[in-house]
Structures are given as C-alpha cells and as structure tokens.
Design a protein around this motif. Structure first.
Motif, PDB file in Angstrom:
ATOM      1  N   THR A 231       0.757  -1.228  -0.022  1.00 42.76           N
ATOM      2  CA  THR A 231       0.134  -0.130   0.032  1.00 42.76           C
ATOM      3  C   THR A 231       0.866   1.169  -0.026  1.00 42.76           C
ATOM      4  O   THR A 231       0.550   2.392  -0.644  1.00 42.76           O
ATOM      5  N   HIS A 232       1.974   1.359   0.733  1.00 48.03           N
ATOM      6  CA  HIS A 232       3.068   2.308   0.570  1.00 48.03           C
ATOM      7  C   HIS A 232       3.302   2.485  -1.038  1.00 48.03           C
ATOM      8  O   HIS A 232       3.224   3.729  -1.064  1.00 48.03           O
ATOM      9  N   LYS A 233       3.381   1.730  -1.880  1.00 50.37           N
ATOM     10  CA  LYS A 233       4.078   1.878  -3.033  1.00 50.37           C
ATOM     11  C   LYS A 233       2.760   2.812  -3.692  1.00 50.37           C
ATOM     12  O   LYS A 233       2.926   3.582  -4.557  1.00 50.37           O
ATOM     13  N   ILE A 234       1.654   2.247  -3.477  1.00 50.95           N
ATOM     14  CA  ILE A 234       0.563   2.994  -4.123  1.00 50.95           C
ATOM     15  C   ILE A 234       0.242   4.296  -3.599  1.00 50.95           C
ATOM     16  O   ILE A 234       0.089   5.142  -4.505  1.00 50.95           O
ATOM     17  N   LEU A 235       0.381   4.393  -2.267  1.00 52.60           N
ATOM     18  CA  LEU A 235       0.116   5.854  -1.975  1.00 52.60           C
ATOM     19  C   LEU A 235       1.206   6.707  -2.419  1.00 52.60           C
ATOM     20  O   LEU A 235       1.094   7.935  -2.586  1.00 52.60           O
ATOM     21  N   GLU A 236       2.431   6.226  -2.293  1.00 52.25           N
ATOM     22  CA  GLU A 236       3.597   6.991  -2.884  1.00 52.25           C
ATOM     23  C   GLU A 236       3.411   7.582  -4.212  1.00 52.25           C
ATOM     24  O   GLU A 236       3.591   8.483  -4.456  1.00 52.25           O
ATOM     25  N   ASN A 237       2.821   6.496  -5.130  1.00 59.17           N
ATOM     26  CA  ASN A 237       2.846   6.955  -6.633  1.00 59.17           C
ATOM     27  C   ASN A 237       1.707   7.613  -6.727  1.00 59.17           C
ATOM     28  O   ASN A 237       1.723   8.704  -7.561  1.00 59.17           O
ATOM     29  N   ALA A 238       0.614   7.759  -5.879  1.00 59.04           N
ATOM     30  CA  ALA A 238      -0.480   8.706  -5.824  1.00 59.04           C
ATOM     31  C   ALA A 238      -0.062  10.034  -5.566  1.00 59.04           C
ATOM     32  O   ALA A 238      -0.547  10.936  -6.144  1.00 59.04           O
ATOM     33  N   ARG A 239       0.427  10.061  -4.462  1.00 57.45           N
ATOM     34  CA  ARG A 239       1.203  11.271  -3.989  1.00 57.45           C
ATOM     35  C   ARG A 239       2.095  12.126  -4.810  1.00 57.45           C
ATOM     36  O   ARG A 239       1.972  13.089  -5.450  1.00 57.45           O
ATOM     37  N   HIS A 240       2.869  11.210  -5.480  1.00 57.79           N
ATOM     38  CA  HIS A 240       3.845  11.674  -6.518  1.00 57.79           C
ATOM     39  C   HIS A 240       3.074  12.350  -7.960  1.00 57.79           C
ATOM     40  O   HIS A 240       3.603  13.121  -8.354  1.00 57.79           O
ATOM     41  N   HIS A 241       2.008  11.738  -7.973  1.00 55.79           N
ATOM     42  CA  HIS A 241       1.275  12.405  -9.245  1.00 55.79           C
ATOM     43  C   HIS A 241       0.192  13.437  -8.553  1.00 55.79           C
ATOM     44  O   HIS A 241      -0.478  13.728  -9.503  1.00 55.79           O
ATOM     45  N   GLY A 242       0.425  13.850  -7.518  1.00 58.61           N
ATOM     46  CA  GLY A 242      -0.440  15.191  -7.068  1.00 58.61           C
ATOM     47  C   GLY A 242      -1.785  14.665  -6.586  1.00 58.61           C
ATOM     48  O   GLY A 242      -2.705  15.551  -6.431  1.00 58.61           O
ATOM     49  N   ALA A 243      -2.071  13.322  -6.052  1.00 58.97           N
ATOM     50  CA  ALA A 243      -3.511  13.136  -5.740  1.00 58.97           C
ATOM     51  C   ALA A 243      -3.836  13.581  -4.178  1.00 58.97           C
ATOM     52  O   ALA A 243      -2.975  13.544  -3.315  1.00 58.97           O
ATOM     53  N   ARG A 244      -5.043  14.272  -4.117  1.00 56.43           N
ATOM     54  CA  ARG A 244      -5.463  14.890  -3.044  1.00 56.43           C
ATOM     55  C   ARG A 244      -6.191  13.822  -2.619  1.00 56.43           C
ATOM     56  O   ARG A 244      -6.229  13.557  -1.042  1.00 56.43           O
ATOM     57  N   VAL A 245      -7.076  13.102  -3.031  1.00 56.91           N
ATOM     58  CA  VAL A 245      -7.760  11.750  -2.531  1.00 56.91           C
ATOM     59  C   VAL A 245      -7.595  10.698  -3.390  1.00 56.91           C
ATOM     60  O   VAL A 245      -7.289  10.579  -4.637  1.00 56.91           O
ATOM     61  N   ILE A 246      -7.847   9.408  -3.023  1.00 57.12           N
ATOM     62  CA  ILE A 246      -7.768   8.225  -3.866  1.00 57.12           C
ATOM     63  C   ILE A 246      -9.299   7.709  -3.831  1.00 57.12           C
ATOM     64  O   ILE A 246     -10.007   7.503  -2.674  1.00 57.12           O
ATOM     65  N   ALA A 247     -10.047   7.585  -4.943  1.00 63.22           N
ATOM     66  CA  ALA A 247     -11.322   6.851  -5.119  1.00 63.22           C
ATOM     67  C   ALA A 247     -11.009   5.557  -5.284  1.00 63.22           C
ATOM     68  O   ALA A 247     -10.280   4.847  -5.852  1.00 63.22           O
ATOM     69  N   VAL A 248     -12.008   4.652  -4.485  1.00 62.99           N
ATOM     70  CA  VAL A 248     -11.952   3.219  -4.706  1.00 62.99           C
ATOM     71  C   VAL A 248     -13.333   2.749  -4.820  1.00 62.99           C
ATOM     72  O   VAL A 248     -14.264   3.359  -4.676  1.00 62.99           O
ATOM     73  N   ALA A 249     -13.569   1.552  -5.183  1.00 62.29           N
ATOM     74  CA  ALA A 249     -14.769   0.723  -5.218  1.00 62.29           C
ATOM     75  C   ALA A 249     -14.801  -0.826  -4.913  1.00 62.29           C
ATOM     76  O   ALA A 249     -15.223  -1.648  -5.358  1.00 62.29           O
ATOM     77  N   CYS A 250     -14.088  -0.855  -3.666  1.00 67.26           N
ATOM     78  CA  CYS A 250     -13.827  -1.955  -3.179  1.00 67.26           C
ATOM     79  C   CYS A 250     -13.540  -1.958  -1.743  1.00 67.26           C
ATOM     80  O   CYS A 250     -12.682  -1.293  -1.369  1.00 67.26           O
ATOM     81  N   PRO A 251     -13.945  -2.579  -0.748  1.00 64.74           N
ATOM     82  CA  PRO A 251     -14.088  -2.512   0.777  1.00 64.74           C
ATOM     83  C   PRO A 251     -12.697  -2.977   1.237  1.00 64.74           C
ATOM     84  O   PRO A 251     -11.966  -2.368   2.064  1.00 64.74           O
ATOM     85  N   MET A 252     -11.835  -4.003   0.268  1.00 62.77           N
ATOM     86  CA  MET A 252     -10.541  -4.460   0.813  1.00 62.77           C
ATOM     87  C   MET A 252      -9.655  -3.368   0.552  1.00 62.77           C
ATOM     88  O   MET A 252      -8.692  -3.105   1.275  1.00 62.77           O
ATOM     89  N   CYS A 253      -9.747  -2.801  -0.779  1.00 69.12           N
ATOM     90  CA  CYS A 253      -8.793  -2.103  -1.085  1.00 69.12           C
ATOM     91  C   CYS A 253      -9.041  -0.684  -0.045  1.00 69.12           C
ATOM     92  O   CYS A 253      -7.789  -0.118   0.390  1.00 69.12           O
ATOM     93  N   HIS A 254     -10.009  -0.453   0.165  1.00 70.23           N
ATOM     94  CA  HIS A 254     -10.324   0.794   1.202  1.00 70.23           C
ATOM     95  C   HIS A 254      -9.652   0.228   2.536  1.00 70.23           C
ATOM     96  O   HIS A 254      -8.910   1.363   3.072  1.00 70.23           O
ATOM     97  N   SER A 255     -10.027  -0.763   3.110  1.00 73.49           N
ATOM     98  CA  SER A 255      -9.435  -1.035   4.361  1.00 73.49           C
ATOM     99  C   SER A 255      -8.002  -1.047   4.444  1.00 73.49           C
ATOM    100  O   SER A 255      -7.027  -0.324   5.232  1.00 73.49           O
ATOM    101  N   ASN A 256      -7.191  -1.661   3.417  1.00 68.53           N
ATOM    102  CA  ASN A 256      -5.736  -1.459   3.232  1.00 68.53           C
ATOM    103  C   ASN A 256      -5.298  -0.098   3.230  1.00 68.53           C
ATOM    104  O   ASN A 256      -4.365   0.253   3.805  1.00 68.53           O
ATOM    105  N   LEU A 257      -5.861   0.571   2.305  1.00 70.25           N
ATOM    106  CA  LEU A 257      -5.233   1.931   2.015  1.00 70.25           C
ATOM    107  C   LEU A 257      -5.752   3.056   3.136  1.00 70.25           C
ATOM    108  O   LEU A 257      -4.623   4.031   3.357  1.00 70.25           O
ATOM    109  N   ASP A 258      -6.773   2.803   3.876  1.00 67.73           N
ATOM    110  CA  ASP A 258      -7.099   3.641   4.842  1.00 67.73           C
ATOM    111  C   ASP A 258      -6.668   3.315   6.215  1.00 67.73           C
ATOM    112  O   ASP A 258      -5.708   4.091   6.795  1.00 67.73           O
ATOM    113  N   MET A 259      -7.182   2.120   6.783  1.00 71.40           N
ATOM    114  CA  MET A 259      -6.713   1.645   7.890  1.00 71.40           C
ATOM    115  C   MET A 259      -4.883   1.394   8.044  1.00 71.40           C
ATOM    116  O   MET A 259      -4.580   1.877   9.079  1.00 71.40           O
TER     117      MET A 259
END
Lengths: 659, 284
Positions: free
Chosen positions: B208-236
C-alpha cells in the motif's frame, strides 16, 4: 467373362494382427468372377507388386482388387503396377481394410468378416468397371507469383531464370516487403537492403518477369496448367511510362506530415510518395486518402511541377486478365498490435516501441539515419529493455504458437544497440531461447558474452513512466528475484500473424488455411510447398512464421515445383469426370447452377441443316473435377461420373444386400 | 425511476458500513430504487474458492437464484470481491448447462441465468452517466483524484467483461463528469495486498505504501476506490505506512461517497466520519 484377381495385404502386423488375411483371400476366391486370390506380407513391396503383375499376365486377369491400406496411400502404386502388366489402370481398385478395418476394430472375427465384405464390394465394382484413359490438357507456361517480398522475389527470379515467364503481383507501391525495412540480418549481420535491393532491381529488369505493383488479385478461375486470373491495378495517379522518378512532386507536395507506413510511424511522408528511396519501381503513387486534390478538390501542385506530365488525377483502377499455369502464393505476414498488452503501455508511452520500429531506428536509411534515438525526445537511450514473446505463446491474449524469429532478432537488436551505443546496456526478458539453426545459438551467445546483453528468463508484468524513465517490472525465474529496470526505451517483440486478407485470398484461390489463417501445405513433411489445390504453391511466412533463410529456401522449392510442372507441354489428368447423356438431358440447368468449378457448359444441338434444335448440358473435360454434384442433382438421371457410375455403385450396394 | 437489485454482502454491513451507507444514500440522490435480495447469503469470497470449487459457485448461485425469484434482472454488487464471485457463478452457469444443472441440484433451486451483475462503476455508467454532470451540487473542480481499481473489479477480464483490465478508464470518466480532476497514474491496478492485511501485515504495508507514494507523486488529493478491501488496506493501514515510511495523509473515498458529495449529500450521511484518515472537509 470377368477374371478378377484379389490381393490381400498383411501390412506387416498392421492388418494381419486383427484380420485373418488368409481367410479373406480364401473366401474371396469363391466370389463370382474371381479367378485368383492370394495374401502377402507387404503388397506394396517390389515382390508384392510382382505378384500382381505376374498374376495379371499368367491368369489373364481382367481386373484387380488390392485389399490393403487407404487408396490415398498406394492406389497410384498398384495402378501403375497393373498398367505395367498391360491392364488398364482404372480396372484396379483398392479395398481399405487397414484404416477402415484393422485399425478401428479389436475383435478378430468381426474385423475379418468386415474385411471380406469390403473385398466383396470392390470385386462387384471392378466387375462393372470400364477402362478409362487419362485426359491430356495443355499447360500455360507462365507463372503467377502473389506477393513481392523476399519470398515472392526469390520465387519469381528462380522461375524466370529457369526460362519461364512470371507475373509478379504486389499490393504495395513497391516490391521489397518487410525485408526492405530491416536493418541488418541475423546471424551474419549483413545489411538487409544491401542484399535485397540487387534482387529487386533484377526483378524489374528481368525479361521474363512482368511486374504489377500496387495491384491485387481480384479473381482466380481454372485449374492446374490453366488458371485465369483477374488482377486489379489500383489507380496510381502517376503514369509509370511518363514518370522519370525525378522526385520533384514529392519535394513540393504540401502534405508532409503523413505517418510513413514504411517507417512504422516513426517518420513522415508526403501524399504523393514512394515508400523508400530504393523502391522498385522508383516512381511515386498518390495516396488519395490524404491528397488535397482528392480530399478537398484543390491543390494540383504535383501536376504543376511534374516536368513530364505524368500526374493523372483521373486515373482509374484497371482490371487485367492473365492466363497462367501455376501460382506461387508469397503474401507474407504482419505483426500483432502491441496495444493488446495494456500493461506495457504501447501507444501511451512513445518510447515503448515494437521490434519493427527498432529496426527502422537502427537502419541507416531510417528516420534517425541509423542512430539509436528514442522517439519522445530524440535522446540516445542508455538502458534498453527488450521483451520477447509479446503475444506469442500466450493462449489468453495472443496466439499459442512460437513466432520463431523473435529470439534471433532480439539478440540481433541487443547486439546492434551495443555496437552503436557503447556505454548502453541491453536487457532481454525471455521465456526460452529458441535458436535452432546454423550459427544461431552461437549468435545469441555472442550477444550475451561479447555484447553484454543481460538476459533474464521471465516475463515483464508492467511498464510505466516515472520521472522520465520507463519503469520495467519483471521477474527472473532463474534467481527467483523480481527485477526492476529503470529504462530509457522498451522494445516489444510482437507476435507474427498471418496477413489480414489471408482468408479471402485463400478462398479466391480455393486453398486451405489453418485457424490462424496461415495457408496450409499439402503435407507438413513431404509436401511442404504444395497446397491441396494442384498447381498452387506456397513460399515464405504466409504458411507459418519463418526467417529469411527458410523463406528463401522455400521460395526456391516452390519455383522448382513450378519449373517441374512446366517441363512438359501437357498435363495428364485423372479421367474421373462427369458425362452428360445428351439424349435424355432436358436442359433444366440444375447441374449448370450446382457445379462449383464452372465445368458445365450450355451446348446447342443442331440438325443436319445446321438449325438449332435444342440445348443440352455439356461437361468441359479439362475443368471438371469429378466431384459428382451434377450427377447427384440431375433429375433426369442424365449425368454419370466415369469410374463411379450408377451401375457400379448399385453393384457395390448389391454385393452387401445379396449376401 | 431506475430500479436495481441490491446485494450488499457482509462488508457493506460491517467493516465497510460507510460504503453500504453511502451507496444507499447515493442511490437515493440519483433517484435509484434499490431492492435488496431477501435472505441473501455469503458470497463465499476467498474462503470458499480455496476450499471447494462447487461450494464457491453454489454460494453466490443461491443469491442469484433468489434475485431471479424476486424479479430482479439487474443486480448491483458494490463490493469487488462479491462482484467477482457473483460474475464467476453467473458466467459458469450461463455458459455451461452441465454446470448449471449441477449447481442447481446443490442449491435445490432453479436458476435460469437471467440476472445480470453490475459493479458500482458499471451501474453509474449505465444509469447515471452522462447527465450526472447536470445534477452536481458541490464544486469539485481542482480536486485531484487518483482512481484506484485494485484487482477484482477488472480481473479476470473474460468474467468481468468490463473496461480494459490493464489501462482502465471508466472510473475516471465518472470522476470527470462530477467536475473533479482524475489523474493519469500508473498504479491503478497494483496489488494492495488484499487479505494479507491480517496474516502478513508487513507485506500489505509495503504494497500500500507503493500505491500511496505513487498517488502522492502524481499529486493526488484523494484516492477513489470501489472495493472494501482496497479501502481498508489504503485507509486503515495508512497509519502503519506513515509509521514506517513517513507521514501520509491521503483520504481514501469510496466512489459512492465522492458521487454523494458532488450531489450535495452531507458528509455525515455518507459515512465520511468513519474513516481512519480524516476524509471530511475535503471540499470547502
């Protein structure tokens, strides 16, 4: 009075294991009309054939039944033997007791009884057989070669140098094919254009070769020795007789930004263009999709500057008809669209390119004059990743077969890249290295050992761009480690596919093709250049993915088959053809409409004063293929098939029912 | 009025209740009527298909059969794992009569294969696009959104038959229609570690760090998801990521929450207060 000989073959153990061959012979000896019956281990062997010949002479046989394998295997053998002993070959028939009996049954009793029935049937048929005589048809000694890549060029030259006339048809404005696009060739690294262009020039100047470029096959009719082909000469809008190839029109054409097909989109061309400087013919063509004269109705620059008045905007497609005796299909291949693999980002990242595009970057005549510069910013890439098997050996998204040439050209790419960028590093991801061929594996080893290409056995999972680098993520299955290369450029070795129009062309030619639309050879081992349609041969990658050496060898093979066919003036055809009883024919024309070969003609019957009385159907002997459709469809029973007439077939059925 | 069958699955009633709440609230705002399958059961998720192939098909098949009995023709399944199991069972039964017979025998029902299963993105594509732009109440302009699909929504493509599995763009279309700014970023389908969250937390933190890092690198303010598992891993797990790799503060929004926000629904009604990473006050 019929005197028929029955010869039962054991085929070693193949038949004798499940069929009591001696009993088959003993039983057959008692069938009406049978004068002689024996069994023998290998009837197709010399002693076996002699048994038949001697019996024909000594027992004065009037017919022969050989109970053995499928007639597809040895019918010609036994008919030849019969003919040598003075019997009309069409009085010799085969009963198939191997494929139809011994190979498909286990029970010896049942198999033997069935074999006896088969023999009984064929004896009855032979009792009703009539002697038939081969039909002789003249051969038009002129060959058609379809496709002007290296395969077609080689085949055309070999046939022409053998003293026969050739028509070479190429759909693009120039001959040369893919080979003209390549930089160097494996495994010797000789310059592709340098070895190809002399042959292109030879084609253009050869007195025996007529060249139609920018032309396509419209229609094919006829049969071996006597094909009639309609060729569409697409409107070139440039008169080849007037044009001197000076190139002024191309210089002045205002449409300068059209992606060049020859440069795989890496370079641009004008609307009036020739694909590459050494094109044959070296004369341009107008691309009507982009020419302003055709899209907006105004411009006319090329016509204004042309010193010889060769530009003709009114030019129309022209259909020419040619009679030929043989056809060589050499239509080549295309490569798979790399954008099928979204994870590799082809089309999204300009520096992810295909192998063919890399060839153009390496080529001295290419868009970068042979310097390896990446498309996005023209910089020299210091790290290049090559991905093999993009589409090949991939059941899920690509094709299951191996494209055969990619291992070799990727090694060549890695090598040439290192030769041009000395401080560069090549990385190759591969599944297996398939380098079977003379000096091939040595070549790959050279890329690895002398030119330091880094080979990883594994797949690439993803390519994406980060800070101006292409991040290539893959795995090295030999070390078990995941690999990440921050590359400057990525080259995808995409799968070799058949041409998009392979299927319609095959249908025009009535030749078969496989599920991937590669054209099918008549036999994968013993008849690799013939098709199932007599007189049509294959050369090059239209049959399967193939490299240049194999292509040239096959083209030479196809040419020698054509020359062999042309070595006699007439062709002997099997006389199994349809005949019409003109007395009973009512001219309903059902046969005329049903015949797939166009062999039925309408014939006028005239009285003694020469007045037309009525019409009847008539079979053209040289066109009829003996399929029997007319025979089956005729409502007045007026059509018979020689060798398979009603009487013979009823006799076969009767043999079973009267038993 | 759009009428859709609704299968919440366990997550949307439990760990991802904010997803469940926001889907229902978003549906109301869009004028959709959701008909929840009566007496639905577990989809089987990963547990069933690691245990027994027939069990993995039979559990979701019963849900499909119930939906069919209850007159549902289109079934909204917001959870990506449930969606995956339901399309697998659906395709298996629709494409092979032998399998259909076998599964119907097991569940003692007669599913005829008439239900079509939609994930949240598909439902929005079909019943909210393109006129959703006209219903936007809140200005999201300038909000940089990294759309994250994860694995199960898109794969395997022969079952999901939805978007391009390697370069998807359907969520971006919706986010763009809402007035926000979807980002072109390469980690849309990277693995988040999924269920390893419990058994091998370290791996999930790395991934999840890799995903968050890449999103931040591209200037993301928020990440949108459509999966509870993705959400729990990225959020929690973002807290754990921050502990190991330095501070991250990227709110993870369910697509339904983002749509709800755009349509003017309050943050509370969309369950935005239930997140580990503060997801309120994104829009001022």
């Amino acid at each position: 009075m019929a005197r028929i000989g029955v010869f039962v073959c054991h085929c070693g153990e193949n038949i004798a294991r499940t069929v009591d061959c001696a009993r088959v012979a003993e039983t057959a000896a008692k069938f009406p009309g049978v004068a002689h019956a024996v069994d023998y281990t290998y009837m197709c062997s010399d002693p076996g054939q002699n048994l038949i010949k001697e019996a024909i002479r000594e027992k004065r046989l009037t017919g022969v039944v050989v109970a053995a394998c499928s007639p597809r295997m040895h019918e010609p053998t036994f008919r030849r033997a019969a003919a040598e002993a003075g019997l009309n070959p069409f009085l010799c028939e085969m009963a198939n007791i191997r494929e139809h009996v011994s190979w498909v049954h286990e029970d010896r009793e049942v198999a033997t009884a069935k074999a006896i029935d088969h023999v009984r049937i064929m004896v009855e048929k032979v009792r009703h057989n009539e002697p038939l005589y081969p039909i002789r048809v003249p051969i038009t000694k002129k060959a058609l070669v379809i496709g002007g890549g290296i395969a077609g060029i080689q085949a055309a030259l070999d046939i022409a140098n053998g003293g026969q006339e050739v028509i070479l048809v190429e759909k693009e404005p120039s001959i040369g094919g893919h080979m003209a696009q390549l930089s160097e060739t494996f495994p010797t690294l000789d310059c592709s254009q340098c070895i190809l262009t002399p042959r292109m020039v030879e084609v253009a100047s050869h007195p025996n070769i007529t060249l139609y470029t920018y032309s396509e096959i419209e229609e094919v009719e006829g049969f071996i020795g006597n094909f009639e082909v309609k060729i569409r000469k697409k409107a070139r809008s440039v008169d080849l007789n007037k044009c001197t190839g000076c190139g002024l029109c191309m210089e002045k054409c205002p449409m300068k930004k059209i992606p060049s097909e020859f440069e795989c989109g890496l370079g641009a061309r004008t609307a009036i263009y020739r694909p590459f400087p050494q094109a044959v013919p070296a004369k341009p063509v107008i691309d009507r999709e982009h020419c302003l004269m055709f899209t907006r109705g105004k411009c006319g620059t090329c016509a204004k500057v042309c010193p010889t008045g060769a530009i003709n905007y009114e030019d129309q497609d022209e259909i020419v008809t040619e009679k030929v005796g043989a056809i060589v299909v050499a239509t080549g291949y295309r490569v798979m669209d790399a954008d099928l693999y979204g994870e590799y980002g082809y089309g999204k990242y300009p520096d992810v390119i295909t192998g063919m595009q890399f060839e153009r970057l390496l080529s001295a005549s290419g868009p970068t004059t042979g310097e390896v510069r990446r498309p996005s910013d023209g910089k020299i890439p210091k790290k290049v990743v090559f991905v093999q098997c993009v589409g090949s050996r991939d059941n899920a998204r690509g094709v299951p077969y191996c494209s055969k040439i990619c291992c070799m050209y990727t090694a060549k790419h890695a090598m040439l890249y290192k030769h041009k960028v000395h401080d560069g590093q090549a990385y190759v991801f591969y599944m297996d290295i398939r380098a079977g061929g003379k000096n091939y594996d040595e070549f790959v080893r050279r890329a690895i050992e002398e030119d330091d290409a880094m080979y990883y056995r594994g797949r690439v999972s993803k390519i994406y761009e980060e800070n101006g680098k292409l991040i290539v993520k893959g795995v090295d299955t030999l070390s078990g480690l995941t690999i990440q290369v921050n590359a400057d450029m990525v080259v995808l070795a995409t799968a070799v596919l058949s041409q998009e129009d392979a299927e319609p062309l095959a249908q025009k030619l009535s030749i078969s093709y496989d599920e991937y639309d590669f054209l099918t050879e008549a036999h994968p081992k013993l008849r690799p250049v013939e098709t199932n349609t007599a007189g049509i041969f294959l050369a090059g990658a239209c049959q399967a993915p193939k490299d240049i050496p194999d292509t040239v060898a096959q083209a030479g093979g196809a040419a020698s088959k054509v020359l062999g066919l042309f070595s006699s003036d007439e062709l002997e055809r099997e006389p199994v053809i349809a005949r019409v009883n003109e007395e009973t024919c009512v001219a309903c024309w059902r046969c005329y409409n049903a015949c797939p070969y166009g062999a039925i003609e309408k014939k006028e019957i005239k009285d003694r004063q020469g007045r037309a009385v009525r019409w009847v159907a008539h079979v053209n002997e040289s066109v009829c293929a003996g399929c029997g459709l007319c025979n089956a469809i005729c409502p007045s029973n007026s059509v018979e098939l020689d060798g398979f007439d009603d009487e013979q077939l009823y006799a076969e059925i009767g043999a079973l029912s009267n038993e | 009025m759009t009428k859709l069958g609704y299968y919440p699955g366990c997550s949307l009633e439990g760990t991802a209740s904010d997803y469940g709440i926001s889907v229902r609230r978003m549906a109301r705002a869009l004028g959709w009527e959701l008909q929840e399958i009566e007496d639905w059961n577990c989809c089987g998720a990963t547990a069933a298909h690691q245990t027994n192939h027939l069990l993995a098909l039979s559990l979701p098949a019963r849900d499909l059969a119930l939906a069919e009995e209850q007159g549902i023709t289109e079934l909204l399944v917001p959870c990506a794992a449930c969606f995956s199991r339901l399309v697998h069972a659906n395709k298996a039964m629709q494409q092979d009569p032998e399998t259909a017979r076998e599964i119907n025998d097991i569940i003692e029902m007669n599913y005829r294969g008439t239900v079509s299963v939609l994930n949240l993105i598909e439902a929005l594509q079909k019943y909210a696009m393109p006129d959703i732009a006209g219903k936007v109440q809140r200005n999201l302009s300038g909000l940089k959104v990294a759309c994250y699909y994860g694995c199960l929504l898109l794969r395997p493509p022969k079952y999901t038959e939805f978007d391009d599995a390697e370069q998807p763009s359907s969520m971006e279309d919706i986010v763009r229609a809402l007035g926000a700014e979807p980002l072109d970023w390469p980690f849309k389908t990277e693995c988040c570690g999924a269920g390893l969250s419990m058994s091998n937390t370290g791996a999930v933190v790395d991934l999840t760090h890799k995903i968050l890092e890449n999103a931040r690198h591209h200037g993301a303010r928020v990440i949108a998801v459509a999966c509870p598992m993705c959400h729990s891993n990225l959020d929690m797990r973002q807290l754990d990521v921050s502990r190991r790799y330095g501070k991250y503060n990227i709110p993870i929004l369910f697509l339904s929450q983002l749509v709800g926000l755009a349509l003017g629904v309050s943050e509370k009604e969309l369950g935005l207060k239930k997140h580990f990473v503060k997801a309120t006050s994104i829009i001022r």
